[in-house]
Write a protein that holds these residues in place. Structure first.
Motif, PDB file in Angstrom:
ATOM      1  N   LYS A   3       0.811  -1.211   0.000  1.00 42.66           N
ATOM      2  CA  LYS A   3       0.000   0.000   0.000  1.00 42.66           C
ATOM      3  C   LYS A   3       0.853   1.273   0.000  1.00 42.66           C
ATOM      4  O   LYS A   3       0.553   2.222  -0.731  1.00 42.66           O
ATOM      5  N   LYS A   4       1.922   1.302   0.803  1.00 45.98           N
ATOM      6  CA  LYS A   4       2.786   2.491   0.857  1.00 45.98           C
ATOM      7  C   LYS A   4       3.487   2.725  -0.478  1.00 45.98           C
ATOM      8  O   LYS A   4       3.635   3.862  -0.912  1.00 45.98           O
ATOM      9  N   GLU A   5       3.937   1.656  -1.129  1.00 47.61           N
ATOM     10  CA  GLU A   5       4.562   1.787  -2.440  1.00 47.61           C
ATOM     11  C   GLU A   5       3.574   2.337  -3.458  1.00 47.61           C
ATOM     12  O   GLU A   5       3.927   3.187  -4.278  1.00 47.61           O
ATOM     13  N   PHE A   6       2.356   1.840  -3.390  1.00 45.22           N
ATOM     14  CA  PHE A   6       1.337   2.283  -4.336  1.00 45.22           C
ATOM     15  C   PHE A   6       1.002   3.757  -4.131  1.00 45.22           C
ATOM     16  O   PHE A   6       0.894   4.514  -5.101  1.00 45.22           O
ATOM     17  N   ILE A   7       0.859   4.179  -2.889  1.00 39.01           N
ATOM     18  CA  ILE A   7       0.563   5.592  -2.604  1.00 39.01           C
ATOM     19  C   ILE A   7       1.717   6.470  -3.081  1.00 39.01           C
ATOM     20  O   ILE A   7       1.495   7.519  -3.696  1.00 39.01           O
ATOM     21  N   GLY A   8       2.947   6.049  -2.839  1.00 38.31           N
ATOM     22  CA  GLY A   8       4.104   6.789  -3.320  1.00 38.31           C
ATOM     23  C   GLY A   8       4.139   6.875  -4.838  1.00 38.31           C
ATOM     24  O   GLY A   8       4.474   7.925  -5.410  1.00 38.31           O
ATOM     25  N   LEU A   9       3.784   5.777  -5.498  1.00 34.97           N
ATOM     26  CA  LEU A   9       3.742   5.758  -6.957  1.00 34.97           C
ATOM     27  C   LEU A   9       2.696   6.727  -7.497  1.00 34.97           C
ATOM     28  O   LEU A   9       2.958   7.490  -8.426  1.00 34.97           O
ATOM     29  N   VAL A  56       2.894   3.880 -18.944  1.00 38.19           N
ATOM     30  CA  VAL A  56       4.332   3.592 -18.910  1.00 38.19           C
ATOM     31  C   VAL A  56       4.691   2.876 -17.611  1.00 38.19           C
ATOM     32  O   VAL A  56       5.495   1.941 -17.602  1.00 38.19           O
ATOM     33  N   THR A  57       4.077   3.305 -16.518  1.00 41.16           N
ATOM     34  CA  THR A  57       4.338   2.670 -15.221  1.00 41.16           C
ATOM     35  C   THR A  57       3.903   1.210 -15.225  1.00 41.16           C
ATOM     36  O   THR A  57       4.626   0.345 -14.715  1.00 41.16           O
ATOM     37  N   LEU A  58       2.732   0.928 -15.779  1.00 41.32           N
ATOM     38  CA  LEU A  58       2.265  -0.460 -15.829  1.00 41.32           C
ATOM     39  C   LEU A  58       3.162  -1.323 -16.707  1.00 41.32           C
ATOM     40  O   LEU A  58       3.401  -2.488 -16.395  1.00 41.32           O
ATOM     41  N   LEU A  59       3.639  -0.755 -17.802  1.00 42.22           N
ATOM     42  CA  LEU A  59       4.517  -1.529 -18.676  1.00 42.22           C
ATOM     43  C   LEU A  59       5.875  -1.790 -18.026  1.00 42.22           C
ATOM     44  O   LEU A  59       6.467  -2.842 -18.231  1.00 42.22           O
ATOM     45  N   ALA A  60       6.359  -0.832 -17.249  1.00 42.66           N
ATOM     46  CA  ALA A  60       7.688  -0.963 -16.651  1.00 42.66           C
ATOM     47  C   ALA A  60       7.678  -1.690 -15.311  1.00 42.66           C
ATOM     48  O   ALA A  60       8.718  -2.160 -14.864  1.00 42.66           O
ATOM     49  N   SER A  61       6.536  -1.797 -14.680  1.00 45.34           N
ATOM     50  CA  SER A  61       6.460  -2.391 -13.346  1.00 45.34           C
ATOM     51  C   SER A  61       6.591  -3.908 -13.413  1.00 45.34           C
ATOM     52  O   SER A  61       5.975  -4.562 -14.250  1.00 45.34           O
ATOM     53  N   SER A  62       7.370  -4.423 -12.496  1.00 50.04           N
ATOM     54  CA  SER A  62       7.508  -5.875 -12.414  1.00 50.04           C
ATOM     55  C   SER A  62       6.538  -6.471 -11.394  1.00 50.04           C
ATOM     56  O   SER A  62       6.346  -7.675 -11.362  1.00 50.04           O
ATOM     57  N   LYS A  63       5.931  -5.603 -10.569  1.00 51.16           N
ATOM     58  CA  LYS A  63       4.994  -6.080  -9.559  1.00 51.16           C
ATOM     59  C   LYS A  63       3.567  -6.002 -10.101  1.00 51.16           C
ATOM     60  O   LYS A  63       3.173  -4.993 -10.679  1.00 51.16           O
ATOM     61  N   PRO A  64       2.785  -7.049  -9.905  1.00 49.32           N
ATOM     62  CA  PRO A  64       1.404  -7.017 -10.400  1.00 49.32           C
ATOM     63  C   PRO A  64       0.533  -6.088  -9.549  1.00 49.32           C
ATOM     64  O   PRO A  64       0.754  -5.930  -8.351  1.00 49.32           O
TER      65      PRO A  64
END
Length: 96
Positions: A3-9, A56-64
């Motif tokens: 959740k913290k990573e997602f909010i930061g993103l 671009v973020t979805l394409l570059a992200s390795s986390k689902p």
């Protein structure tokens, strides 16, 4: 994604979106309006810019991401973009 990573993103995408919108309004908006028209320059391109960063973020992200996170990832920057367009309109209409 945590959740913290997602909010930061999302915050990072919104900040980049804000900077790109300010740059676009100050430097490229009139140029594009001359060639493509005012509605495209004011409404279509800013919304496109706000949706480009999450793509671009979805394409570059390795986390689902869960579908709710994807919806928020696209919806929050789009809402920020709509608020910025409305704010620019008010500044231009009423002289700040």
């Amino acid at each position: 994604m945590i959740k913290k990573e997602f909010i930061g993103l999302v915050v990072l995408i919104c900040l980049l979106n804000f900077v790109l919108q300010i740059w676009y309004a100050g430097n490229a908006g009139d140029f594009i309006a001359n060639y493509l028209g005012y509605p495209v320059s004011v409404f279509i391109i800013p919304i496109f810019i706000s949706q480009l960063l999450p793509c671009v973020t979805l394409l570059a992200s390795s986390k689902p991401l869960a579908s709710k996170q994807k919806l928020l990832l696209f919806g929050i920057p789009c809402s920020v973009s709509v608020c910025l367009v409305f704010g620019f309109y008010l500044v231009m209409q009423y002289g700040g």
